[in-house]
Design an enzyme around this catalytic site. Structure first.
Site, mmCIF file in Angstrom:
data_model
loop_
_atom_site.group_PDB
_atom_site.id
_atom_site.type_symbol
_atom_site.label_atom_id
_atom_site.label_comp_id
_atom_site.label_asym_id
_atom_site.label_seq_id
_atom_site.Cartn_x
_atom_site.Cartn_y
_atom_site.Cartn_z
ATOM 1 N N SER A 2 -11.096 -0.567 -8.149
ATOM 2 C CA SER A 2 -9.734 -0.544 -7.332
ATOM 3 C C SER A 2 -9.258 -1.843 -6.960
ATOM 4 O O SER A 2 -8.090 -2.101 -6.846
ATOM 5 C CB SER A 2 -10.071 0.380 -5.972
ATOM 6 O OG SER A 2 -11.273 -0.289 -5.535
ATOM 7 N N LYS A 24 -3.267 -0.961 -4.550
ATOM 8 C CA LYS A 24 -2.242 -0.782 -3.318
ATOM 9 C C LYS A 24 -0.786 -1.071 -3.815
ATOM 10 O O LYS A 24 0.032 -0.484 -3.182
ATOM 11 C CB LYS A 24 -2.669 -1.573 -2.246
ATOM 12 C CG LYS A 24 -4.097 -0.666 -1.493
ATOM 13 C CD LYS A 24 -3.932 -1.472 -0.062
ATOM 14 C CE LYS A 24 -5.121 -0.650 0.774
ATOM 15 N NZ LYS A 24 -6.637 -1.015 0.312
ATOM 16 N N GLU A 41 1.175 -0.290 9.119
ATOM 17 C CA GLU A 41 0.140 -0.910 9.760
ATOM 18 C C GLU A 41 -0.835 -1.167 8.816
ATOM 19 O O GLU A 41 -0.729 -0.659 7.570
ATOM 20 C CB GLU A 41 -0.308 0.236 10.630
ATOM 21 C CG GLU A 41 -1.210 1.248 10.126
ATOM 22 C CD GLU A 41 -0.269 2.593 9.763
ATOM 23 O OE1 GLU A 41 0.733 2.554 10.109
ATOM 24 O OE2 GLU A 41 -1.017 3.352 8.934
HETATM 25 C C1 LIG Z 1 -7.576 -0.390 0.421
HETATM 26 C C2 LIG Z 1 -8.756 -0.535 -0.582
HETATM 27 C C3 LIG Z 1 -9.397 0.813 -0.956
HETATM 28 C C4 LIG Z 1 -9.381 2.179 -0.089
HETATM 29 O O1 LIG Z 1 -8.411 2.999 0.030
HETATM 30 P P1 LIG Z 1 -8.047 3.884 -0.912
HETATM 31 O O2 LIG Z 1 -6.719 4.468 -0.236
HETATM 32 O O3 LIG Z 1 -9.084 5.079 -0.515
HETATM 33 O O4 LIG Z 1 -7.921 3.848 -2.358
HETATM 34 C C5 LIG Z 1 -10.087 0.796 -1.996
HETATM 35 N N1 LIG Z 1 -10.471 -0.405 -2.696
HETATM 36 C C6 LIG Z 1 -9.431 -1.446 -2.679
HETATM 37 C C7 LIG Z 1 -9.872 -2.704 -3.416
HETATM 38 C C8 LIG Z 1 -8.738 -1.517 -1.397
HETATM 39 O O5 LIG Z 1 -8.075 -2.580 -1.250
#
Ligand SMILES: *Cc1c(COP(=O)(O)O)cnc(C)c1O
Length: 393
Positions: free
Chosen positions: A375, A87, A109
């Site tokens: 992610s 993010k 938000e």
């Molecule tokens: C917020 C988040 C997501 C989901 O958000 P996307 O916009 O779909 O990437 C996925 N993995 C993690 C670790 C997150 O913090």
């Protein structure tokens, strides 16, 4: 697979906004490309990604995981970024844009608090005021992230209407933006919202696949993999991992949604499976709604995937067949998180664990190169993991 000038990917996207937001959104639309493509912007962006975020993130060949699935699995380690997930790539990009547009006050938000923390972080870094709207229920559920945002200097404002969760926080943020059109920048956390947000966020996250190209070239002698697997909440980490391969038909793009307790139970966040076309957050896309067009509450064990829509790019990938859409239940994601931890010594975020769970649903050839976008890291999910361990014993 380019977005058109009105912000559409095929049938999806656009900017469906109240007239009072027209000025703000148009100002952004008129300026974003010119600013973010400038040399000056790119230099500052790339420098912060390197020195502050810690990029490039490794593309790690997961040996024991590969052996288990009898194919070559690489993990793109977004979990190693500052603040623990992808993010921050986006919030760094948007804060630099806000500064160049002379905005002094940042609003956002957040649902689980992850985007709120990433926003509060870059506001502290740049010395800008930060207000984060969050549903009253989410504030109670996500106390550690609320504490982080406050320590970083953000004001966390509770949304007390409706279901007191993410969509209500979104409504509050939009109301604030309408009331403060001149000095305020609305920082959105995924590839959602009215045009130009989905395109802009995808471009900031595209650093993920940009790095993958040279890393794969070095490790495999080819700059593309056979498959990329990423989880989808709104879709930003997947958009970033897919971006430079959208038009390369040799690469299978696999998006994994949260099935929750199972699609058939209705306790799910698998938008492409049960969603229909409609407008959410200012763009036309697939969303979970009832027959009256009211948004229904999504459910997933993973707070980051607990979103009732997908961004317009993903709606288009789904409808056009360019993307393969799979789902993983809470249970499957938990098992995948445990498996990765035991095999590779990496505790993944629950969101990323959904992408890992998809490994069980795909037939691999032994010589394929597969990238799983990891992610985020699992620190924030330890409470859930501990509860799961206690249940297993
Ligand atoms: C917020 C988040 C997501 C989901 O958000 P996307 O916009 O779909 O990437 C996925 N993995 C993690 C670790 C997150 O913090």
């Amino acid at each position: 697979m380019e977005i058109d000038k009105n912000g559409f990917y095929g049938d999806f996207g656009g900017a469906f906004i109240p007239e009072m937001l027209y000025h703000n959104v148009n100002e952004l639309k008129e300026n974003y490309l010119q600013i973010i493509e400038s040399t000056d912007f790119q230099e500052e962006f790339k420098d912060l990604l390197k020195e502050y975020v810690g990029r490039p993130t490794p593309l790690y060949f997961a040996k024991r995981l590969s052996k288990k699935y009898n194919t070559n699995i690489f993990l793109k380690r977004e979990d190693l970024n500052h603040t623990g997930a992808h993010k921050i790539n986006n919030t760094i990009g948007q804060i630099l844009l806000a500064k160049r547009m002379n905005k002094k006050r940042i609003i956002a938000e957040t649902g689980a608090g992850q985007h709120g923390v990433a926003t509060a972080t870059v506001c502290a870094l740049m010395g800008l005021d930060c207000i984060v709207y969050m549903g009253e229920i989410d504030i109670k559920r996500q106390a550690p992230n609320v504490a982080r945002m406050k320590m970083l200097g953000a004001e966390v404002r509770p949304a007390t209407s409706g279901s007191k969760t993410l969509k209500d926080a979104t409504n509050e943020a939009i109301r604030d933006w309408i009331a403060n059109p001149v000095d305020t920048y609305y920082l959105i956390g995924s590839v959602v919202g009215p045009h130009p947000y989905p395109d802009m966020v995808a471009r900031f996250q595209s650093i993920i696949s940009e790095e993958m190209k040279s890393q794969l070239q070095e490790k495999t002698g080819r700059n593309y993999p056979d498959k990329i697997i990423a989880c989808v909440g709104g879709g930003s980490n997947a958009a970033g991992a897919f971006f430079h391969y959208l038009d390369n038909e040799n690469v299978e793009l696999i998006a994994v949604e949260a099935d929750g307790l199972g699609v058939e139970t209705g306790k799910t966040a698998a938008t492409t499976q049960i969603g229909t076309e409609g407008i959410i957050h200012g763009s036309k896309t697939l969303l979970m709604q009832n027959s009256e067009g009211q948004i229904t509450e999504p459910y997933s064990i993973s707070a980051g995937l607990d979103y009732p829509g997908v961004g317009p790019l993903h709606a288009h990938l789904f409808k056009s067949g360019r993307g393969t859409f799979l789902g993983a239940t809470d249970k499957e994601a938990l098992a995948a998180a445990y498996q990765l931890t035991k095999l590779e010594g990496i505790i993944p975020a629950l969101e990323s664990a959904h992408a890992l769970a998809a490994l069980n649903k795909i037939d691999f050839k032994p010589n394929e190169n597969v990238v799983v976008n990891l992610s985020g890291r699992g620190d924030k999910d330890m409470e859930t993991y501990i509860r799961e361990m206690e249940n297993r014993d």
